[in-house]
Design a protein around this motif. Structure first.
Motif, PDB file in Angstrom:
ATOM      1  N   THR A 188       6.722 -48.851 -41.725  1.00  0.00           N
ATOM      2  CA  THR A 188       7.178 -48.190 -40.879  1.00  0.00           C
ATOM      3  C   THR A 188       6.060 -47.134 -40.300  1.00  0.00           C
ATOM      4  OG1 THR A 188       9.355 -48.254 -41.924  1.00  0.00           O
ATOM      5  CG2 THR A 188       9.014 -46.365 -40.226  1.00  0.00           C
ATOM      6  N   LEU A 214       4.144 -46.499 -36.961  1.00  0.00           N
ATOM      7  CA  LEU A 214       4.006 -45.491 -36.142  1.00  0.00           C
ATOM      8  C   LEU A 214       2.570 -44.870 -35.904  1.00  0.00           C
ATOM      9  CD1 LEU A 214       5.427 -42.770 -35.303  1.00  0.00           C
ATOM     10  CD2 LEU A 214       5.046 -41.666 -37.278  1.00  0.00           C
ATOM     11  N   TYR A 260      -4.404 -38.185 -22.556  1.00  0.00           N
ATOM     12  CA  TYR A 260      -4.098 -37.006 -22.783  1.00  0.00           C
ATOM     13  C   TYR A 260      -5.344 -36.123 -23.588  1.00  0.00           C
ATOM     14  CZ  TYR A 260       0.933 -37.598 -22.169  1.00  0.00           C
ATOM     15  OH  TYR A 260       2.041 -38.076 -21.745  1.00  0.00           O
ATOM     16  N   ILE A 279      13.202 -41.417 -45.482  1.00  0.00           N
ATOM     17  CA  ILE A 279      12.177 -41.309 -44.804  1.00  0.00           C
ATOM     18  C   ILE A 279      12.317 -41.186 -43.222  1.00  0.00           C
ATOM     19  CG2 ILE A 279      10.220 -42.718 -44.126  1.00  0.00           C
ATOM     20  CD1 ILE A 279      10.182 -44.229 -46.475  1.00  0.00           C
ATOM     21  N   MET A 284      11.249 -38.175 -40.612  1.00  0.00           N
ATOM     22  CA  MET A 284      10.488 -38.357 -39.519  1.00  0.00           C
ATOM     23  C   MET A 284      11.296 -37.676 -38.545  1.00  0.00           C
ATOM     24  SD  MET A 284       8.989 -42.073 -39.188  1.00  0.00           S
ATOM     25  CE  MET A 284       8.000 -42.752 -40.242  1.00  0.00           C
ATOM     26  N   TYR A 329       0.645 -33.890 -24.516  1.00  0.00           N
ATOM     27  CA  TYR A 329       0.300 -34.728 -25.864  1.00  0.00           C
ATOM     28  C   TYR A 329       1.293 -34.665 -27.100  1.00  0.00           C
ATOM     29  CZ  TYR A 329      -2.612 -37.292 -28.890  1.00  0.00           C
ATOM     30  OH  TYR A 329      -3.112 -38.042 -30.098  1.00  0.00           O
ATOM     31  N   ALA A 370       4.629 -36.095 -26.266  1.00  0.00           N
ATOM     32  CA  ALA A 370       4.384 -37.691 -26.324  1.00  0.00           C
ATOM     33  C   ALA A 370       4.468 -38.113 -27.776  1.00  0.00           C
ATOM     34  CB  ALA A 370       3.293 -38.002 -25.742  1.00  0.00           C
ATOM     35  N   LEU A 371       3.617 -37.211 -28.512  1.00  0.00           N
ATOM     36  CA  LEU A 371       3.633 -37.501 -30.039  1.00  0.00           C
ATOM     37  C   LEU A 371       5.073 -37.299 -30.691  1.00  0.00           C
ATOM     38  CD1 LEU A 371       0.572 -35.903 -31.717  1.00  0.00           C
ATOM     39  CD2 LEU A 371       1.238 -38.209 -31.643  1.00  0.00           C
ATOM     40  N   LEU A 430       7.218 -40.262 -30.050  1.00  0.00           N
ATOM     41  CA  LEU A 430       7.026 -41.440 -30.708  1.00  0.00           C
ATOM     42  C   LEU A 430       7.604 -41.218 -32.259  1.00  0.00           C
ATOM     43  CD1 LEU A 430       3.436 -42.488 -29.825  1.00  0.00           C
ATOM     44  CD2 LEU A 430       5.645 -43.673 -29.173  1.00  0.00           C
ATOM     45  N   ILE A 431       7.503 -40.162 -32.811  1.00  0.00           N
ATOM     46  CA  ILE A 431       7.884 -39.929 -34.174  1.00  0.00           C
ATOM     47  C   ILE A 431       9.292 -39.799 -34.118  1.00  0.00           C
ATOM     48  CG2 ILE A 431       7.905 -38.271 -35.789  1.00  0.00           C
ATOM     49  CD1 ILE A 431       5.258 -37.203 -34.839  1.00  0.00           C
ATOM     50  N   VAL A 442      10.453 -43.744 -33.564  1.00  0.00           N
ATOM     51  CA  VAL A 442      10.370 -44.427 -34.963  1.00  0.00           C
ATOM     52  C   VAL A 442      11.548 -43.922 -36.040  1.00  0.00           C
ATOM     53  CG1 VAL A 442       8.836 -44.999 -37.101  1.00  0.00           C
ATOM     54  CG2 VAL A 442       7.934 -45.088 -34.340  1.00  0.00           C
ATOM     55  N   PRO A 447       9.504 -50.658 -35.885  1.00  0.00           N
ATOM     56  CA  PRO A 447       9.048 -50.868 -37.206  1.00  0.00           C
ATOM     57  C   PRO A 447       9.791 -50.317 -38.318  1.00  0.00           C
ATOM     58  CG  PRO A 447       7.884 -48.937 -36.648  1.00  0.00           C
ATOM     59  CD  PRO A 447       9.105 -49.100 -35.374  1.00  0.00           C
ATOM     60  N   PHE A 448      10.945 -49.923 -38.211  1.00  0.00           N
ATOM     61  CA  PHE A 448      11.917 -49.368 -39.229  1.00  0.00           C
ATOM     62  C   PHE A 448      13.005 -50.391 -39.440  1.00  0.00           C
ATOM     63  CE2 PHE A 448      12.035 -44.914 -40.990  1.00  0.00           C
ATOM     64  CZ  PHE A 448      12.380 -45.503 -42.118  1.00  0.00           C
ATOM     65  N   TYR A 451       5.936 -48.372 -24.352  1.00  0.00           N
ATOM     66  CA  TYR A 451       5.929 -48.440 -25.809  1.00  0.00           C
ATOM     67  C   TYR A 451       7.110 -48.763 -26.488  1.00  0.00           C
ATOM     68  CZ  TYR A 451       1.750 -45.516 -25.470  1.00  0.00           C
ATOM     69  OH  TYR A 451       0.784 -44.976 -25.384  1.00  0.00           O
TER      70      TYR A 451
END
Lengths: 617, 502
Positions: free
Chosen positions: A599, A603, A616, B173, B177, B211, B214-215, B218-219, B222, B232-233, B292
Motif C-alpha cells: 500500500t 502511494l 506543481y 493503517i 492514512m 500541491y 493534490a497530495l 492521493l493520501i 489510498v 493498492p490497498f 490517477y
C-alpha cells in the motif's frame, strides 16, 4: 403474422423452460416438446416469410432503458434478410430436433440436451430479428452460451470440456472487437439501431476513418463467431459435441452469424473500401487455408469442420467483393447441404462407432439411404452443376471477378477444386472399397434420423433454384428491393467452376475410388497386374509430383501455422495473463507487513508521479 | 447548543438511523438477559424486521426535500436516500444468511453476531448522510470496528482469528492514512464541514497549497481504497474473506464495499470538484486527478482478475472477484461522466444481488462439506438442480453475460466511459479485456457445477433463510437484466443526484 413475429423465438424458449422444470420426469418424451415447439416456430417463420415477400419491412420497438438522455430500444425487425434467416434457422433446428431423437436415444441426459437445443434456438432466432446492435450483441452472447453448453455436453470427456472452454473464450476474443466497434458506432451515429447508423453513414456524419475502424472491429467479432482465420481453431475442436449439435450450431446457424452480421451491416461496409477489402481478403485466405487443411484430415467430422470454415470464408469473400446476394445465397444453400452432410456423418458414426475415416469404407451397400444422401450433399458442396451449391458458388465467383479481385477469384477457384477433391476423398474412403471398420453389424439408421436427411437433401438439390442466371434471380430481386441485376459476367466463369469441380472429383476418384476398383480387378484378372501396378504407381506419382508436394507442403505449412503461430499467440497471451496472476499470488504471502508495504509503495509511486508530472513543483 | 435549537431540528429525517440504533440496543439487552441455552435465531428475525422497517421508513422519506440538520453535519439528499436503500437491502439479506450460518464448531456468540451487523450498518448509513469530516469519520470507524469483531467471531477457528487480526492491522493503517489526508484538508481550510471546505478550496490560488491538496487527494484515496478493496490497498481482502464467517464475508464484499464507495463519492465530489489545480483541468482538482484514479482502476481490474485465475478456494476466488468488481466501479468513477452516480448505483444493485446470491450458495456448500475448495461444487447440478441453476445465473451475471443485471451494470459503466470528452478508450479496453479473463474463472466454476461428476451424492438441503436470499437474488438478477428500466424509472426521481452539492 409479421407483427407477431416476436412469437417465433418464444416457442423454443418455452421448450427450454418446460424441459428445465419437468424434463427429468419426461425422459425421452422431452423430444416431443422440443420438436413441437420448433415446428411451431418454423410454421411461424414460413408465414412471416410469405407475408414479407410482397410487404414492406416491419419493425416494432420500445424503449428498453434510458441512461441519462440516451434511450436504448429493444424490439424486432422483419426485413428480407431476417425473414430468410428465420426460416433457415427454424427449419434446420426443427430437423435437428427430430434427428436427435434417434441419435441421442438412450443418453442419460436426454432431456437436458433438448433443453439446451431449445435455449440455443431461441437465442439464434432472437439474433436474426434484432433491430439494433445492442440487442444483437445480447443474443450473440446467448448463442455463444448455448454453443458452450452443447459442445461440453459430453462433459466426462476431457477433450469436450477443453473444447467447450476454448470455443467460449476464443469467440469472446472476437466479441471484444465487436463490442468496441459497436460502441464506437454508437458514439458516432448516436444510436445502436441499424437504420440510424446507416442514415448517419449516408449523411456523412461519421468520418471515413471511423467507419473503417468500427467496421473492421465489428468484423473481428464476425471472425470469431464464423471461425475465420486466425480465430478459427475453436471450430474443429468444437466437433467434440454431439453430431446433431455440429450440424445445427457449427455448420448451419451459429457459425453463419458472423456472415449474417456483416450482411446486416452491409451499408456500413460498403461505405469503406478498406473494410470491404479486409473482409474479402480474410474470407479468401480462410477459404483456401481451411480447404488445404481439409485435404489431410482423417476424422470425418474434422474434414467437415474445416470445410465449414472454408465455406464461411467463401461467404465472407463474397460479401467483401460486394456480392451481398451471393453471400446470403451461399449461406442459405450451405446451411442445407452442410447440415445434411453432418447429419449423414452422424448416421455413419452412429453405425460404425468411429470417426476415423481410415477405419470406415464399403458402407455404400450397408447404408442404402445414408450413402446416397451423403453423396447428394457432397455433390452440392462440390459445386456440381444443377445442384444448389453450384449456383451459389457461381454467384460468388462472379462477384469476385466483376469486382476486380482477380487474385482472390483464382484463389476461390482453387479452393473450389480442393473442396471437390477432399469431399470426394471423404466420400470414397467412407463408402467405397472394403469395410475397414471393427463394428460387426452395420445398420442403417432409423427413420427418425433419415427423414430429416431426406428433407435436407431435397433442399440441397433444389434450393439453388431461387436464384439462377437461367430461371430468374428471385432471391436477389427480393433481398435488394430495387431489382437485382445478375451481373453480366463472362460465361466462362461457370465453365471454369464446373471443370474445376469435376477435375477435383475425378482426381479423388482416381486416387481413392479407382484404386479400390483396381484391387477387385486384380483378384479376377491376374495377367494385368503389371498394368494395374503401373497405373497405381502413375497415380501416386502424379499425385506426388503435381499435386501432392505442393499441396502437402501448403497444407502441412498451414497446419503448422495453425498449431504454432496462431495457437502460439493465444498461448502467449494466456501465459502473460497467468504470469501476472502468479506474480500477484506470490506477493500475497500472508504477511501483513507485506500488505501494508505494498500500500505504501503504491502511494509513494502515485506521489512521485504527481511530483514529476503534476506541474506543481 | 441550546435545548430549543435541538428540539427545532427535523429529527424525522433520521428515522431510519434511529430505528437501527434502537433495534441494535434492544437486541444487545435481550441477548444479555436471555438464558444461555436459548436459541438465539429469533434475534436474527427481530433484527431482520428492524432493518425492514428502516427500509420502509427510507421509502417514506423519499419525497422529503433535501435538507440538513445539526449544523450541516447530517444531510438527507437523493444520494443518501438511494444508497441507504441499497445498504439496508444488503444488510437484510446478509442477516438472513447469518440466520442459517452453521460452522462446524458452532457459534457461541450468536447474539453479537446479529447486532454487530446492525451497528456496522448504522455506521455505513451515517456515512451516506454525513456532511462533515467528523461524522464521516465516525461513521467509517463504527463500520470498521464492528466489522473487525465480526471477522473474528469464530473464536476457536484459527483462520478466523487470523482474519480479524489482519483486518484490524490493515484497517489501522487505512485509518491513519485517511486521517492524515483529512488533516491536510483541514489545515488548508480550517474547517471540517464539507460545504465550507468546498467554498474555501474554490479560492485556493497558491501553487504550493494546491500541491498539498493534490497530495491530500492521493493520501485520502489510498487510505479509503482499503474499504473498496482496490489497488493498492487490496491485499488484505483474500486473507480476511477466507477466514471470516461466510455471512461476514458477504457483508464485507457487498455492504462494506458499497459504503466505501459512498464515502469516496461524497468526499471527493464535494471537496475536490470545484477546487482549482495545476493539472490538465485548472478549474477542478477532481478532473485533474482523473488519470490517477483511472490508473488505479485499471490496475485493480488486472490484478483482481488475473490472480483469481489461480485460486482453488472459492472464498478467496470471490475475494479477487470482488476486487475486480471494485475496479469496474472505479472505471465509472474515473470516467466522471454526468451519469456516474446513476451507473454506480445500478452497478451496486446488480452486484448486491449476484454476489449475495453466490455467497448464499457458497455458504451452504462450505457448511456442509466443511471446506471451501472449488471441488465441492463438482456435480452440484446432480445434487441440487435448483442451487445449480441459481448459482449459474449468479455466475453468468458476475461474468456480465447479457440477460442479467450484471451485463446492464457493465454496459452502463462502459457507456459512461465513452460519454466524456475525451473518451476513456484505454480504460474501456482494459475493462473488456479483463472481463474476458474473468470468464475463465467464472466458467471454471460453472464447469464444475454442470460438467463434473460429483464425488458426494447426498442431496443438499437449503435452509429457509438461504432459500429466500437465493430466490430474491436470482429473480432480481434476471429481472433487472431484462427490464432494467425498473431501476432507472426509480432513479428518475433523483434527477441524476443534482442536489448533491446544494
Amino acid at each position: 403474422m409479421m407483427e407477431n413475429a416476436w412469437l417465433i423465438p418464444l416457442f423454443p424458449l418455452f421448450s427450454f423452460l418446460i424441459l428445465l422444470l419437468v424434463g427429468k420426469r419426461m425422459k425421452e418424451t422431452s423430444a416431443y416438446v422440443g420438436i413441437i415447439m420448433t415446428f411451431l416456430s418454423f410454421i411461424g417463420a414460413v408465414a412471416v416469410l410469405l407475408e414479407r415477400l410482397d410487404a414492406p419491412t416491419y419493425k416494432a420497438e420500445q424503449v428498453w432503458f434510458t441512461i441519462g438522455s440516451i434511450k436504448i430500444t429493444a424490439g424486432f425487425e422483419v426485413n428480407a434478410l431476417n425473414a430468410l434467416m428465420l426460416v433457415v434457422v427454424s427449419l434446420v433446428s426443427f430437423l435437428v430436433h427430430i434427428y436427435s431423437k434417434g441419435y441421442m436415444h438412450g443418453d442419460d441426459r436426454f432431456s437436458v440436451f433438448y433443453a439446451y437445443l431449445g435455449l440455443f434456438t431461441f437465442a439464434m432466432l432472437g439474433l436474426v430479428m434484432s433491430p439494433n446492435l445492442l440487442q444483437t450483441y445480447v443474443f450473440w452472447e446467448l448463442v455463444g452460451l448455448g454453443s458452450f453448453l452443447l459442445i461440453g455436453f459430453y462433459f466426462y470427456k476431457e477433450e469436450a470440456k477443453a473444447a467447450a472452454k476454448k470455443a467460449f473464450i476464443m469467440t469472446r476474443i472476437g466479441d471484444v472487437g465487436l463490442l468496441i466497434g459497436m460502441i464506437l458506432l454508437f458514439w458516432q451515429a448516436g444510436s445502436f439501431e441499424y437504420d440510424h447508423i446507416f442514415a448517419a453513414v449516408k449523411a456523412g456524419n461519421v468520418s471515413q476513418t471511423m467507419i473503417t475502424l468500427s467496421a473492421i472491429l465489428i468484423f473481428i467479432g464476425a471472425v470469431g463467431k464464423s471461425g475465420q482465420f486466425p480465430l478459427h481453431t475453436w471450430l474443429p475442436d468444437a466437433m467434440e459435441g454431439p453430431t446433431p449439435v455440429s450440424a445445427l450450431i457449427h455448420a448451419a446457424t451459429m457459425v453463419a452469424a458472423g456472415v449474417y452480421l456483416v450482411a446486416a451491416l452491409f451499408p456500413l461496409y460498403e461505405a469503406s473500401e478498406t473494410a470491404m477489402l479486409t473482409v474479402a481478403i480474410v474470407g479468401g485466405f480462410t477459404a483456401i487455408f481451411a480447404a488445404s487443411i481439409g485435404l489431410v484430415q482423417t476424422d470425418i467430422k474434422r474434414v467437415l469442420a474445416y470445410s465449414t470454415v472454408s465455406q464461411l470464408g467463401y461467404m465472407m469473400l463474397a460479401l467483401g467483393s460486394g456480392g451481398y446476394v451471393a453471400g446470403i445465397f451461399h449461406l442459405t444453400t450451405h446451411a442445407f447441404f452442410k447440415a445434411l452432410l453432418f447429419l449423414a456423418a452422424g448416421s455413419v458414426i452412429h453405425a460404425v462407432q468411429t470417426q476415423d475415416i481410415e477405419k470406415m469404407g464399403g458402407l455404400w451397400r450397408k447404408m442404402p439411404l445414408t450413402a446416397p444422401l451423403f453423396l447428394i450433399g457432397t455433390l452440392a458442396i462440390s459445386g456440381v452443376p444443377l445442384l444448389s451449391g453450384f449456383f451459389s458458388k457461381d454467384e460468388i465467383l462472379v462477384a469476385a471477378w466483376t469486382h476486380g479481385h482477380s487474385v482472390l477469384f483464382w484463389i476461390a477457384v482453387l479452393a473450389a477444386f480442393f473442396t471437390a477433391f477432399y469431399m470426394f476423398r471423404l466420400f470414397f474412403l467412407v463408402f467405397s472399397g472394403e469395410g475397414r471398420h471393427e463394428a460387426k453389424e452395420v445398420h442403417e439408421s432409423p427413420a427418425v434420423m433419415t427423414f430429416p436427411m431426406i428433407v435436407l437433401s431435397v433442399l440441397a438439390i433444389f434450393s439453388g433454384y431461387i436464384n439462377t442466371p437461367w430461371f430468374g434471380t428471385f432471391l436477389g430481386d427480393w433481398l435488394t428491393d430495387e431489382g437485382f441485376a445478375h451481373e453480366e459476367a463472362p460465361s466462362w466463369i461457370m465453365v471454369v467452376a464446373t471443370v474445376v469441380s469435376l477435375l477435383g472429383i475425378l482426381l479423388a476418384w482416381l486416387m481413392y475410388g479407382r484404386r479400390s476398383l483396381a484391387r477387385d480387378w486384380l483378384s479376377s484378372r491376374a495377367p494385368l497386374t503389371y498394368n494395374v501396378l503401373f497405373n497405381k504407381y502413375y497415380i501416386d506419382e502424379f499425385y506426388a509430383m503435381t499435386f501432392g508436394y505442393v499441396t502437402k507442403f501448403i497444407s502441412v505449412l498451414c497446419k503448422y501455422i495453425d498449431r504454432f503461430v496462431v495457437e502460439g499467440i493465444a498461448v502467449a497471451i494466456a501465459a502473460i495473463t497467468k504470469a501476472i496472476g502468479a506474480f500477484g499470488a506470490r506477493l500475497q504471502n500472508g504477511q501483513v507487513q507485506m500488505y501494508g508495504a505494498v500500500t505504501l509503495i503504491g502511494l509513494t509511486i502515485l506521489v512521485v508521479i504527481l511530483a514529476f508530472t503534476g506541474g506543481y513543483l | 447548543m441550546k435545548w430549543e435549537t435541538l428540539v427545532q431540528y427535523k429529527w424525522g429525517m433520521m428515522t431510519p438511523e434511529f430505528i437501527i440504533l434502537g433495534v441494535a440496543t434492544i437486541l444487545s439487552l435481550i441477548d444479555l438477559f436471555m438464558p444461555r441455552g436459548k436459541d438465539r435465531r429469533l434475534l436474527a428475525w427481530f433484527a431482520f424486521v428492524g432493518v425492514a422497517i428502516a427500509f420502509v421508513s427510507v421509502i417514506g422519506l423519499l419525497p422529503a426535500k433535501t435538507a440538513s440538520i445539526l449544523y450541516d453535519t447530517f444531510r438527507l439528499d437523493a444520494f443518501a436516500k438511494a444508497f441507504k436503500l441499497l445498504l439496508l437491502a444488503g444488510a437484510a439479506l446478509v442477516l438472513l444468511l447469518a440466520l442459517d450460518y452453521k460452522p462446524k464448531e458452532g457459534i457461541k456468540y450468536r447474539g453479537e453476531f446479529y447486532y454487530l451487523f446492525l451497528t456496522a450498518l448504522l455506521g455505513a448509513m451515517m456515512m451516506t448522510s454525513s456532511g462533515d469530516l467528523i461524522t464521516l469519520f465516525v461513521g467509517l470507524e463504527l463500520l470498521s470496528v464492528s466489522s473487525y469483531i465480526l471477522a473474528g467471531l469464530r473464536k476457536t477457528y484459527r483462520l478466523s482469528n487470523e482474519s480479524a487480526m489482519k483486518y484490524v492491522i490493515n484497517g489501522g493503517i487505512s485509518t491513519a492514512m485517511t486521517l492524515f489526508g483529512m488533516s491536510y484538508v483541514f489545515g488548508l481550510t480550517g474547517s471540517t464541514n464539507l460545504k465550507k471546505i468546498a467554498v474555501q478550496l474554490s479560492t485556493l490560488t497558491d501553487g504550493g497549497q494546491q500541491y498539498l491538496l493534490a497530495l491530500a487527494f492521493l493520501i485520502l484515496f489510498v487510505g479509503l481504497s482499503f474499504k473498496l478493496a482496490s489497488v493498492p490497498f487490496h491485499m488484505w481482502a483474500p486473507d480476511v474473506y477466507q477466514g471470516a464467517p461466510t455471512p461476514v464475508t458477504a457483508f464485507l464484499s457487498v455492504v462494506s464495499k458499497t459504503a466505501g464507495f459512498v464515502i469516496v463519492l461524497r468526499l471527493f465530489i464535494t471537496i475536490f470538484a470545484a477546487a482549482p489545480s495545476h493539472g490538465k483541468d485548472p478549474s477542478s482538482m477532481l478532473l485533474s486527478m482523473q488519470d490517477y484514479i483511472a490508473f488505479l482502476a485499471g490496475a485493480t481490474m488486472i490484478i483482481g482478475n488475473t490472480i483469481a485465475l489461480k485460486q482453488r478456494n472459492v472464498k478467496r476466488l470471490f475475494a479477487y472477484s470482488s476486487i475486480a468488481h471494485a475496479g469496474y466501479v472505479l472505471v465509472g468513477f474515473a470516467a466522471m461522466s454526468w451519469v456516474m452516480v446513476d451507473s454506480i448505483w445500478f452497478y451496486f444493485v446488480a452486484y448486491l444481488l449476484m454476489n449475495l446470491g453466490a455467497f448464499a450458495i457458497l455458504q451452504v456448500i462450505s457448511d456442509q462439506s466443511g471446506s471451501e475448495d472449488i471441488s465441492h461444487f463438482a456435480g452440484l447440478y446432480k445434487r441440487n438442480p435448483f442451487m445449480a441453476m441459481t448459482m449459474g445465473i449468479f455466475l453468468l451475471s458476475l461474468a456480465g453475460i447479457p440477460g442479467t443485471a450484471g451485463f446492464i451494470g457493465k454496459v452502463n459503466i462502459f457507456l459512461g466511459a465513452f460519454m466524456t470528452e475525451p473518451a476513456h478508450y484505454v480504460l474501456a479496453a482494459i475493462m473488456i479485456a479483463t472481463t474476458v479473463v474473468s470468464y475463465v474463472y467464472y466458467f471454471g466454476l460453472f464447469t464444475q457445477i454442470f460438467f463434473r461428476a460429483t464425488a458426494e451424492h447426498e442431496p443438499i438441503k437449503l435452509p429457509l433463510g438461504v432459500t429466500i436470499v437465493v430466490i430474491v437474488c436470482a429473480v432480481g438478477t434476471i429481472l433487472f437484466g431484462i427490464i432494467p428500466s425498473l431501476a432507472y424509472n426509480f432513479l428518475d426521481q433523483f434527477q441524476h443526484f443534482g442536489d448533491f452539492l446544494q
